[in-house]
Design an enzyme around this catalytic site. Structure first.
Site, PDB file in Angstrom:
ATOM      1  N   ASP A  37      55.956 143.231 -39.838  1.00 56.68           N
ATOM      2  CA  ASP A  37      56.840 144.324 -39.751  1.00 56.68           C
ATOM      3  C   ASP A  37      58.352 144.068 -39.558  1.00 56.68           C
ATOM      4  O   ASP A  37      59.080 144.999 -39.358  1.00 56.68           O
ATOM      5  CB  ASP A  37      56.317 145.300 -38.992  1.00 56.68           C
ATOM      6  CG  ASP A  37      56.434 144.816 -37.527  1.00 56.68           C
ATOM      7  OD1 ASP A  37      56.856 143.657 -37.382  1.00 56.68           O
ATOM      8  OD2 ASP A  37      56.226 145.607 -36.378  1.00 56.68           O
ATOM      9  N   GLU A  38      58.761 142.840 -39.734  1.00 49.97           N
ATOM     10  CA  GLU A  38      60.224 142.658 -39.553  1.00 49.97           C
ATOM     11  C   GLU A  38      60.497 141.415 -40.489  1.00 49.97           C
ATOM     12  O   GLU A  38      59.922 140.393 -40.720  1.00 49.97           O
ATOM     13  CB  GLU A  38      60.551 142.562 -38.171  1.00 49.97           C
ATOM     14  CG  GLU A  38      59.984 141.143 -37.392  1.00 49.97           C
ATOM     15  CD  GLU A  38      60.500 140.900 -36.063  1.00 49.97           C
ATOM     16  OE1 GLU A  38      61.717 141.154 -35.944  1.00 49.97           O
ATOM     17  OE2 GLU A  38      59.619 140.811 -35.099  1.00 49.97           O
TER      18      GLU A  38
ATOM     19  N   ASP B 233      63.453 146.111 -39.311  1.00 47.37           N
ATOM     20  CA  ASP B 233      62.345 146.394 -38.509  1.00 47.37           C
ATOM     21  C   ASP B 233      61.720 147.664 -38.799  1.00 47.37           C
ATOM     22  O   ASP B 233      62.479 148.744 -38.578  1.00 47.37           O
ATOM     23  CB  ASP B 233      62.898 146.296 -37.056  1.00 47.37           C
ATOM     24  CG  ASP B 233      61.569 146.325 -35.836  1.00 47.37           C
ATOM     25  OD1 ASP B 233      60.471 146.010 -36.335  1.00 47.37           O
ATOM     26  OD2 ASP B 233      61.920 146.324 -34.578  1.00 47.37           O
TER      27      ASP B 233
END
Length: 368
Positions: A120-121, A22
């Protein structure tokens, strides 16, 4: 609390090595990287509410801004009230997308088993990896170093034997943290967690669990399967497995997303039009935030209504042009609700989904 009738105990696969990565405050971190003068200042990714008449919501905020209680999906106006000195930035989606693609390339140098969850992860299955390293912890450290070396962005990682625990672990030591939960420590780790820390248990379910005296994983662990099914329906089986560290779902390697949606089940049914309007606006903002995270826009809104009788109705409406704003999602969702909604029965679930989605490309993304 117990029952004579029990379901068979589920199988737990502890042989895999899963990493959840993350990125730390991703959008604002990219802005700080590209503009070092922002470092140490509260940065909020949203249009300044003075430019929008108080409308709009926060996409994300850096850790300095979070000290003021600012978080994603908060109204930009409230963020301004909490931190008038905050620096509001509309956002540069092409830069975020470029960084995200760069990070995915780094991940795929380690394994082909990568499941991106948003910009974003991502999850990685490193049980067998291209580095030929047995230790998933060593692989995770290598990955974090490479991401920082190549992008100058920090990431937090969780390492465990399934996606559920790895996801929770990645949130334990932010920013730039690494948390490892091996199989033999998983149940003890989960039993000590506050129930709201469990991925997949939202505010409404947390409130219901608190009503039942469930505040920590330990409280959840003490309930048998029948109790949990009685209290939470089919989701009760999922909670029973999760508190025992069981999540055998494989990574999904083909994620051609066709829609983005959010829905909420209400333990206290909705019986007024004002309640429905508030919930539709809240759902619209959540869907907008999800569209922004995935870099998508759409043409169709789907409304889902489930009544207290469990009768479920879905309707859809399409717009002439693509959209991604919460106001437009709400407008179309409210129009659908006006056609089919009926509060006299009591509404136990509302959902909004945007479909016919396409990627936002070659444009400056005007976040909220």
């Amino acid at each position: 609390m117990s029952s004579d009738l029990q379901f068979p105990e589920p199988y737990n696969n502890v042989s895999r090595k899963i990493i959840h990565v993350d990125m730390d405050a991703f959008f604002s971190s990219v802005e700080e990287r590209d503009n070092p003068s922002l470092k140490g200042k509260p940065v909020i990714i949203a249009k300044h509410p003075r430019k929008t008449g108080g409308k709009g919501i926060v996409a994300t905020a850096n850790y300095e801004a979070r000290k003021f209680g600012i978080h994603s999906a908060m109204s930009a106006y409230e963020a301004y009230e909490r931190c008038p000195e905050g620096i509001f930035i509309e956002g540069n989606y092409p830069a975020y997308k470029e960084a995200s693609e760069q990070i995915l390339q780094i991940m795929r140098k380690i394994t082909d088993y990568v499941e991106p969850m948003s910009i974003d992860e991502a999850y990685l299955d490193v049980t067998n990896n291209k580095l030929q390293i047995d230790s998933a912890t060593v692989v995770a450290k290598h990955l974090q170093r490479q991401i920082y070396k190549e992008t100058r962005l920090t990431s937090s990682a969780g390492v465990s034997y399934n996606k559920f625990i790895a996801k929770i672990a990645s949130d334990q030591n932010k920013p730039a943290g690494l948390t490892v939960i091996p199989p033999e420590k998983a149940v003890d780790f989960l039993r000590e967690l506050p129930i709201e820390k469990f991925h997949g248990i939202g505010p409404k379910t947390t409130f219901r669990m608190h009503e039942l005296g469930i505040y920590y994983g330990e409280d959840l662990y003490q309930l048998d399967q029948m109790d949990l099914v009685r209290y939470f329906g089919k989701a009760g089986m999922s909670y029973y497995r999760k508190i025992r560290g069981i999540d055998n779902k494989p990574l999904s390697l083909t994620r051609n997303r066709k829609s983005v949606g959010k829905e909420h089940t209400y333990f206290s049914n909705l019986f007024s039009e004002d309640e429905v309007k508030r919930e539709l606006m809240r759902l619209s903002k959540e869907v907008q935030a999800a569209l922004e995270r995935h870099g998508k826009k759409g043409k169709t809104v789907v409304l889902k209504v489930r009544y207290n009788s469990f009768e479920t109705i879905t309707r859809r409406i399409s717009n002439a042009t693509d959209f991604k704003s919460a106001d437009k999602i709400y407008q179309l969702g409210q129009k659908l609700y006006d056609e089919i909604g009926e509060t006299d029965q009591g509404i136990r679930l509302l959902g909004l989904t945007v479909s016919n989605i396409t990627e936002v490309e070659n444009e400056q993304m005007k976040l909220f």
